[in-house]
Design an enzyme around this catalytic site. Structure first.
Site, PDB file in Angstrom:
ATOM      1  N   GLU A 150       0.824  -1.481   0.077  1.00 22.65           N
ATOM      2  CA  GLU A 150      -0.211   0.085   0.161  1.00 22.65           C
ATOM      3  C   GLU A 150       0.669   1.396  -0.011  1.00 22.65           C
ATOM      4  O   GLU A 150       0.395   2.400  -0.548  1.00 22.65           O
ATOM      5  CB  GLU A 150      -0.916  -0.170   1.194  1.00 22.65           C
ATOM      6  CG  GLU A 150      -1.975  -1.077   1.188  1.00 22.65           C
ATOM      7  CD  GLU A 150      -3.061  -0.987   0.081  1.00 22.65           C
ATOM      8  OE1 GLU A 150      -3.292   0.198  -0.080  1.00 22.65           O
ATOM      9  OE2 GLU A 150      -3.507  -1.907  -0.435  1.00 22.65           O
TER      10      GLU A 150
ATOM     11  N   SER B 212     -46.921 -27.500  39.298  1.00 24.25           N
ATOM     12  CA  SER B 212     -46.037 -28.273  40.299  1.00 24.25           C
ATOM     13  C   SER B 212     -44.754 -27.813  40.781  1.00 24.25           C
ATOM     14  O   SER B 212     -44.237 -28.553  41.881  1.00 24.25           O
ATOM     15  CB  SER B 212     -46.178 -29.718  39.984  1.00 24.25           C
ATOM     16  OG  SER B 212     -47.392 -30.175  39.793  1.00 24.25           O
TER      17      SER B 212
END
Length: 786
Positions: A210, A486
């Site tokens: 780059e 329950s």
């Protein structure tokens, strides 16, 4: 005022003038030569315009310099808060087996190798794991990489040895898993790393491809511009850019992406100022953390550290050279070189970067060949350790409550949670698989919710808010309040066992038809699920088989207020309970989160530890904004809770959850099924030595699922336990608890001082122990426990 005296005209002057006129008339009239004043004016105008331009550039420079300094001297980016899972603590004697550790390392993306040398690598045998633990900054400070050997014996850790020094260690922490980012107002995600932590190969590859002259130009490179211009003219199109890394950084941080000349001018100007103001390494550090590398869940992924997590699922420091080359290659165009969509393009670009590194003598020909021969080796799909929306909702609630205005989701905070990545991963897979199967009975609208908490500390280890765990939506784990059926019964029996002078596990309870009349003349006739009555049943058997009628008779004998107070002690808000007899059978609503709190208190020996998902919040600078120290308080009797859990083990051994016994009898699990009227809700709460797990199944329209607790929620729990493998549930023996020999005749528990079978009793006065000290050989058989 002084008057001016006019000049005198002499004869000589007059004659000269006349002669001139005469000569002009003879030659004819001629034009005057062009004036030289226009050139001067243009030069003057140009000079003034240049001064104005210089002044404008100076003003622009001052403005841009101020913006640059303001950003670079403060926080450059809005860094989202990073969330981590729980830290795994290892120490000799800890009940962590070798398979659990290996699965943990696999979830953390450790590489399994023959000879671990680098952080993030491990090897294993049948009884040992050698690993190089990654460096990590924990909530109380940073720790360097650790090369250790961990030995296992009898299902737990037996020794931890530091291999570089040969010394034994008392404990070791395994770094937590990165879970994701908190919601923030920014559409960018990144993890900041300082320049020195980036691999040098990455930096070399980036500069080679780059910006070769990065360390030699002043922010703008005329040579690069000239090279790009020549290349573009030859190609007849734009094939190469002349921007330096500094210019790219300037564009990304301060400018838009508009392709205009003015933008390019500003870009170059900012680059020059940046280069003047800051060192090359500072600029490079900013670029490494800023570069755009794709998207995840609609948000931009910036910086190589987060890019490494997105594509390879591991820290940037651990990537191979071929993986680093792929990341560098993608800088040119993350979409164009997307390795999932266009693997051929991505590989070609990666190999180009590698070839350039070989040509620059950074790689040897052999290293290049080996790297280029590797597959792309990216994750199966783009993932940043996908978030758990249900769990994150609870985490966000706690952060707002406990950190308040100190929490800024864009300030780069680190949030340490209590989530166990292994439990979360396994319960998510289990819910998806099992709900799909159960929908064949319950219909397509069947939904699910699960909460898993540490049995002792109350730390939330996992949470699922719906049948599709990865999708945000209505969180049934936190907000789905449903009748518990329950699941209420253990609280009723706990209330009874808290009165040892009246009740014990052998106390016979009436199992006969009962009719309760209301104020308005209504009648309530509770029935057992199987519609049968047994006359009398021992308390232990009544709970194990979840009989309704004995429970109602017991609760009425205790008094509703006593039972509600017990719920309160377990962590249930009494305001949520309607004071009517049907509360004894769970005719009131709780969320899975509230149910888990209730059973955590019960499963830990009566020590309530408030459920929490938040462990710590730490700033970037290491300041601790909040830290939770697990704490518990004794809210119900240790002896009574111990006996209740003993009875809940019978639920698994021979009661409504006996489906688990063949597979997990060795673990001594405790549990409780729950089913509401017309099978609208299917519940199961399971307790092993490690966790309390609450599973709910039902429909949002509250219609029947055709599932009981045993045929629905219990099956989800069973599959989860198969995958997770339980930790044996062993309960320490409380004070004043004794065992009494017994035998069973006609369904009744009878004392039998010569029997090998024994039943635990809370014996605060020692009366039970004395009973068999001098047994009556004749009278013992008819002596009932009550």
């Amino acid at each position: 005022m002084t008057k001016q005296t006019p000049k005198k005209t002499t004869s000589r002057t007059r004659s000269k003038t006349a002669a001139t006129k005469s000569a002009a008339s003879k030659r004819g009239t001629k034009k005057s030569p062009p004036s030289k004043g226009w050139g001067r004016r243009l030069l003057s105008l140009g000079f003034k315009l240049a001064l104005v331009g210089i002044a404008a550039l100076a003003i622009l420079g001052i403005y841009l310099d101020g913006k640059i300094q303001e950003r670079f001297e403060g926080q450059i980016w809005q860094l989202p808060a990073v969330v981590y899972g729980r830290v795994l603590h290892l120490a000799p004697g800890e009940p962590v087996d070798i398979s659990t550790l290996k699965r943990e390392l696999d979830l953390l993306n450790y590489n399994k190798v023959r000879n671990p040398q680098r952080p993030g690598e491990y090897s294993s045998s049948k009884t040992r794991v050698e690993l190089v633990r990654r460096p990590f900054e924990f909530e109380d400070g940073p720790e360097q990489a650790q090369h250790v050997m961990i030995s296992f014996k009898d299902g737990g850790v037996s020794a931890i040895k530091q291999l570089d020094s040969g010394k034994q260690r008392g404990y070791l922490r395994i770094e937590p898993k990165l879970l994701g980012m908190m919601e923030s107002n920014t559409d960018e995600q990144r993890i900041f790393l300082p320049r020195e932590r980036f691999p040098e190969f990455l930096v070399d590859a980036l500069l080679t491809t780059e910006d070769r002259d990065f360390y030699h130009h002043d922010g703008v490179s005329p040579m690069a511009i000239a090279r790009a211009l020549v290349a573009n003219i030859r190609a007849g199109r734009t094939v190469q850019g002349g921007s330096t890394l500094t210019q790219q950084l300037a564009k990304n941080l301060f400018l838009t992406r508009d392709r205009t000349l003015w933008r390019k001018v500003q870009e170059a100007y900012i680059a020059i100022i940046l280069d003047y103001r800051y060192s090359k390494d500072r600029i490079l550090e900013a670029y490494l953390n800023e570069v755009y590398l794709g998207q995840a869940r609609g948000q931009g992924v910036h910086g190589f550290p987060l890019g490494a997590r997105l594509y390879f699922g591991r820290p940037i420091e651990e990537l191979r050279i071929d993986q680093l080359a792929l990341l560098v290659g993608m800088v040119k165009g993350p979409s164009y070189y997307n390795p999932w969509r266009y693997p051929e393009r991505a590989q070609e670009r990666r190999d180009l970067v590698l070839r350039m590194m070989m040509q620059g003598n950074v790689l040897t020909a052999n290293q290049y060949a080996q790297a280029a021969a590797r597959p792309l080796d990216v994750q199966q799909s783009p993932s940043l350790n996908s978030r758990q929306p249900a769990y994150f909702e609870q985490l966000t609630r706690e952060i707002r409550e406990r950190v308040g205005n100190q929490f800024n989701p864009e300030s780069g905070l680190r949030v340490f949670s209590t989530l166990d990545p292994l439990s979360q991963s396994l319960i998510e897979k289990t819910v998806v698989k099992k709900v799909k199967e159960l929908r064949k009975v319950a219909g397509d609208k069947l939904e699910a919710a699960v909460v898993i908490a540490d049995r002792q500390s109350g730390e939330i280890r996992a949470m699922v808010g719906g049948s599709r765990p990865g999708y945000a939506g209505f969180n049934r784990a936190l907000n789905g309040s449903r009748q518990i059926g329950s699941l209420s019964k253990p609280a009723v029996y706990l209330a009874a066992l808290s009165e040892p002078e009246k009740y014990n596990l052998a106390t016979p309870l009436d199992d006969k038809p009962v009719v309760l009349k209301g104020d308005q003349g209504s009648e309530w006739r509770p029935r057992n699920y199987d519609r049968k009555y047994r006359g009398q049943v021992p308390l232990l058997k009544a709970l194990a088989n979840s009989y309704n009628v004995p429970t109602v008779n017991l609760g009425l004998a205790l008094g509703l207020n006593t039972v509600i107070d017990t719920f309160d002690d377990l962590g249930v808000d009494p305001a949520q309970i309607t004071r009517v007899p049907s509360l004894l059978l769970g005719a009131f609503t709780l969320t899975p989160m509230e149910v888990t709190q209730m059973f955590q208190t019960l499963g830990s020996g009566g020590r309530k530890a408030p459920l929490t998902a938040l462990r710590a919040v730490v700033t970037q600078q290491g300041q601790v904004l909040y830290r939770n120290w697990p704490k518990a308080s004794q809210t119900v009797s240790e002896q009574a809770s111990w006996l209740t859990i003993y009875a809940m083990k019978d639920v698994v051994k021979s009661g409504t959850a006996r489906f688990l016994q063949p597979s997990f009898g060795w673990a001594g699990l405790a549990g409780k099924t729950g089913t509401t009227d017309n099978n609208r809700d299917s519940w199961y709460v399971g307790i092993d030595g490690r966790e309390v797990v609450t599973v709910w199944l039902g429909r949002d329209d509250n219609k029947s699922t055709k599932l009981t607790g045993s045929s629905g929620a219990l099956r989800v729990y069973a599959d989860y336990m198969t995958a997770r493998q339980p930790e044996p549930l062993t309960l320490s023996w409380p004070e004043n608890l004794t065992t009494v020999p017994y035998t069973v005749k006609d369904g009744q528990f009878l004392t039998d001082c010569f029997s090998k079978q024994k039943l635990p009793m809370w014996d605060p006065t020692g009366a039970w122990r004395k009973r068999c000290d001098k047994p009556d050989p004749v009278g013992w058989f008819n002596s009932l426990f009550n």
